[in-house]
Write an enzyme that holds these catalytic residues in place. Sequence first.
Site, PDB file in Angstrom:
ATOM      1  N   HIS A   1      11.513  14.946  11.525  1.00 12.01           N
ATOM      2  CA  HIS A   1      11.962  16.343  11.473  1.00 12.01           C
ATOM      3  C   HIS A   1      12.294  16.785  12.912  1.00 12.01           C
ATOM      4  O   HIS A   1      11.732  16.250  13.875  1.00 12.01           O
ATOM      5  CB  HIS A   1      10.852  17.277  11.002  1.00 12.01           C
TER       6      HIS A   1
ATOM      7  N   CYS B   1       3.023  18.288   7.951  1.00  5.68           N
ATOM      8  CA  CYS B   1       3.502  17.650   9.183  1.00  5.68           C
ATOM      9  C   CYS B   1       4.246  18.632  10.075  1.00  5.68           C
ATOM     10  O   CYS B   1       4.041  18.679  11.289  1.00  5.68           O
ATOM     11  CB  CYS B   1       4.409  16.480   8.830  1.00  5.68           C
TER      12      CYS B   1
HETATM   13  N1  LIG Z   1       5.212  12.241   3.614  1.00  6.29           N
HETATM   14  C1  LIG Z   1       5.134  13.200   4.493  1.00  6.29           C
HETATM   15  O1  LIG Z   1       6.023  13.375   5.324  1.00  6.29           O
HETATM   16  C2  LIG Z   1       3.977  14.117   4.530  1.00  6.29           C
HETATM   17  C3  LIG Z   1       3.251  14.436   3.410  1.00  6.29           C
HETATM   18  N2  LIG Z   1       2.240  15.344   3.484  1.00  6.29           N
HETATM   19  C4  LIG Z   1       1.465  15.710   2.309  1.00  6.29           C
HETATM   20  O2  LIG Z   1       0.591  14.623   1.978  1.00  6.29           O
HETATM   21  C5  LIG Z   1       0.398  14.562   0.576  1.00  6.29           C
HETATM   22  C6  LIG Z   1       0.766  13.173   0.092  1.00  6.29           C
HETATM   23  O3  LIG Z   1       2.136  12.968   0.402  1.00  6.29           O
HETATM   24  P1  LIG Z   1       2.752  11.512   0.565  1.00  6.29           P
HETATM   25  O4  LIG Z   1       1.770  10.574   1.151  1.00  6.29           O
HETATM   26  O5  LIG Z   1       4.061  11.700   1.232  1.00  6.29           O
HETATM   27  O6  LIG Z   1       3.015  11.135  -0.935  1.00  6.29           O
HETATM   28  P2  LIG Z   1       3.374   9.697  -1.535  1.00  6.29           P
HETATM   29  O7  LIG Z   1       4.183   9.956  -2.744  1.00  6.29           O
HETATM   30  O8  LIG Z   1       3.894   8.804  -0.489  1.00  6.29           O
HETATM   31  O9  LIG Z   1       1.963   9.151  -1.951  1.00  6.29           O
HETATM   32  C7  LIG Z   1       1.190   9.758  -2.930  1.00  6.29           C
HETATM   33  C8  LIG Z   1       0.378   8.693  -3.575  1.00  6.29           C
HETATM   34  O10 LIG Z   1      -0.413   9.320  -4.581  1.00  6.29           O
HETATM   35  C9  LIG Z   1      -0.586   8.404  -5.605  1.00  6.29           C
HETATM   36  N3  LIG Z   1      -0.707   9.053  -6.911  1.00  6.29           N
HETATM   37  C10 LIG Z   1       0.249   9.407  -7.759  1.00  6.29           C
HETATM   38  N4  LIG Z   1      -0.291   9.943  -8.861  1.00  6.29           N
HETATM   39  C11 LIG Z   1      -1.610   9.913  -8.684  1.00  6.29           C
HETATM   40  C12 LIG Z   1      -2.712  10.282  -9.437  1.00  6.29           C
HETATM   41  N5  LIG Z   1      -2.580  10.811 -10.669  1.00  6.29           N
HETATM   42  N6  LIG Z   1      -3.936  10.118  -8.938  1.00  6.29           N
HETATM   43  C13 LIG Z   1      -4.118   9.570  -7.704  1.00  6.29           C
HETATM   44  N7  LIG Z   1      -3.097   9.172  -6.962  1.00  6.29           N
HETATM   45  C14 LIG Z   1      -1.859   9.348  -7.435  1.00  6.29           C
HETATM   46  C15 LIG Z   1       0.565   7.452  -5.606  1.00  6.29           C
HETATM   47  O11 LIG Z   1      -0.061   6.193  -5.690  1.00  6.29           O
HETATM   48  P3  LIG Z   1       0.560   4.927  -6.428  1.00  6.29           P
HETATM   49  O12 LIG Z   1       1.412   4.302  -5.374  1.00  6.29           O
HETATM   50  O13 LIG Z   1      -0.631   4.141  -6.775  1.00  6.29           O
HETATM   51  O14 LIG Z   1       1.326   5.402  -7.618  1.00  6.29           O
HETATM   52  C16 LIG Z   1       1.227   7.642  -4.276  1.00  6.29           C
HETATM   53  O15 LIG Z   1       1.252   6.484  -3.492  1.00  6.29           O
HETATM   54  C17 LIG Z   1       1.220  15.719  -0.005  1.00  6.29           C
HETATM   55  O16 LIG Z   1       0.383  16.862  -0.080  1.00  6.29           O
HETATM   56  C18 LIG Z   1       2.296  15.944   1.064  1.00  6.29           C
HETATM   57  O17 LIG Z   1       2.828  17.243   1.043  1.00  6.29           O
HETATM   58  C19 LIG Z   1       1.837  15.878   4.681  1.00  6.29           C
HETATM   59  C20 LIG Z   1       2.488  15.538   5.827  1.00  6.29           C
HETATM   60  C21 LIG Z   1       3.645  14.694   5.821  1.00  6.29           C
HETATM   61  O1  LIG Z   2       4.796  18.368   4.736  1.00  6.98           O
HETATM   62  C1  LIG Z   2       5.938  17.981   4.897  1.00  6.98           C
HETATM   63  O2  LIG Z   2       7.012  18.748   5.185  1.00  6.98           O
HETATM   64  P1  LIG Z   2       7.025  20.355   5.182  1.00  6.98           P
HETATM   65  O3  LIG Z   2       6.090  20.788   6.258  1.00  6.98           O
HETATM   66  O4  LIG Z   2       8.440  20.704   5.518  1.00  6.98           O
HETATM   67  O5  LIG Z   2       6.600  20.815   3.815  1.00  6.98           O
HETATM   68  C2  LIG Z   2       6.218  16.561   4.699  1.00  6.98           C
HETATM   69  O6  LIG Z   2       7.323  16.147   5.459  1.00  6.98           O
HETATM   70  C3  LIG Z   2       6.409  16.340   3.247  1.00  6.98           C
HETATM   71  O7  LIG Z   2       7.484  17.088   2.849  1.00  6.98           O
HETATM   72  P2  LIG Z   2       8.046  16.845   1.400  1.00  6.98           P
HETATM   73  O8  LIG Z   2       7.016  17.420   0.445  1.00  6.98           O
HETATM   74  O9  LIG Z   2       9.336  17.613   1.415  1.00  6.98           O
HETATM   75  O10 LIG Z   2       8.198  15.360   1.233  1.00  6.98           O
END
Ligand SMILES: NC(=O)C1=CN([C@@H]2O[C@H](COP(=O)(O)OP(=O)(O)OC[C@H]3O[C@@H](n4cnc5c(N)ncnc54)[C@H](OP(=O)(O)O)[C@@H]3O)[C@@H](O)[C@H]2O)C=CC1
Ligand SMILES: O=C(OP(=O)(O)O)[C@H](O)COP(=O)(O)O
Length: 334
Positions: A217, A141
């Site tokens: 952020h 992000c």
């Molecule tokens: N949140 C943010 O601000 C941002 C995140 N990202 C990136 O996106 C990716 C996902 O992050 P985010 O959405 O925040 O993470 P979350 O923790 O919100 O979601 C991840 C999901 O993955 C699922 N999960 C957990 N274990 C497994 C598994 N073994 N197999 C399949 N699914 C699984 C979980 O599902 P369940 O609920 O069913 O357990 C959970 O809901 C990361 O790479 C992160 O760095 C990128 C930009 C911004």
């Molecule tokens: O990709 C993100 O931030 P980053 O660019 O600071 O790594 C998302 O906000 C997720 O960050 P987190 O892995 O610290 O939850």
Amino acid sequence: MRVKVGVNGYGTIGKRVAYAVSKQDDMELVGITKTKPDFEAYLAKERAIPVYAAGEEFLPTFENAGFEVAGTLNDLLEKVDVIVDATPEGMGAKNKALYEKAGVKAIFQGGEKASVAEVSFVAQANYEKALGKDYVRVVSCNTTGLTRTLSALQEYIDYVYAVMIRRAADPNDSKRGPVDAITPSVTVPSHHGPDVQTVIPINIETSAFVVPTTLMHVHSIMVELKKPLTEKDVIDIFENTTRVLLFEKEKGFESTAQIIEFARDLHREWNNLYEIAVWRESVSVKGKRLFYIQAVHQESDVVPENVDAIRAMFELAEKWESIRKTNRSLGILK
Ligand SMILES: NC(=O)C1=CN([C@@H]2O[C@H](COP(=O)(O)OP(=O)(O)OC[C@H]3O[C@@H](n4cnc5c(N)ncnc54)[C@H](OP(=O)(O)O)[C@@H]3O)[C@@H](O)[C@H]2O)C=CC1
Ligand SMILES: O=C(OP(=O)(O)O)[C@H](O)COP(=O)(O)O
């Protein structure tokens, strides 16, 4: 052609990408995975989204709760053309072998290393690089936010120095901190500078801090210019840059709180602000140095990027046709 899309990992990013895919007329959301039958799984089912267990090992949890799944991740992989991996950081790289075995294309998120994919992607900066590719990484992000505004200024950039003030956790996360601290990334650069360079070739150094907030952020950016620019030039450039919006403190946008309230007032789903928010008054040129401050809605800015990445990988549209189509479908203002 309607591309068949699956989403593995239905969390913060996965559920928003699934929603965005369901709004596209050239894509079909085939299903999502869950590890457990919590309220998100029940809501998906109520909305007629097929729910698959994220692996065989999760089946007993669903069976015990009497929640009928449509199959497992392997079954989902048999039905899709592309899987969007939105599992927690680092898990995507491990899942890649499954996707390769199933012969499906995959999109990874910014928590994965650049080496997981053939291309690191921000649509407006390098859409063409993802054309026809099998593995694409949508950068984080923060990296997406930096790349959106810096790619618009690219021809003027000699060197960029940026400080990232990062939210500690997403609003639905009650397990993470800090609660009362500021946590620096003590190594410079933070991952963001090198990550921007996986998308656009600019000189950039970044440092980063985590602070106790969940909304957004904030980035403080300083650019050493190699060609002269006025403040008006910069405002004009940002006004003409897709997925970047100017906000005025004068109009009440004093902090991230009012910017998120604006997204709520637009009745955006999950109060998503897909656009990067630049404070107009912060745009300031002092000799050969440009300064500006921007805010990034971490839960949603990467969502349109995932949609455009799918179009590029299947060569469904050229860059601006895809960006415009995605923008229209999600109500992105420009
Ligand atoms: N949140 C943010 O601000 C941002 C995140 N990202 C990136 O996106 C990716 C996902 O992050 P985010 O959405 O925040 O993470 P979350 O923790 O919100 O979601 C991840 C999901 O993955 C699922 N999960 C957990 N274990 C497994 C598994 N073994 N197999 C399949 N699914 C699984 C979980 O599902 P369940 O609920 O069913 O357990 C959970 O809901 C990361 O790479 C992160 O760095 C990128 C930009 C911004
Ligand atoms: O990709 C993100 O931030 P980053 O660019 O600071 O790594 C998302 O906000 C997720 O960050 P987190 O892995 O610290 O939850």
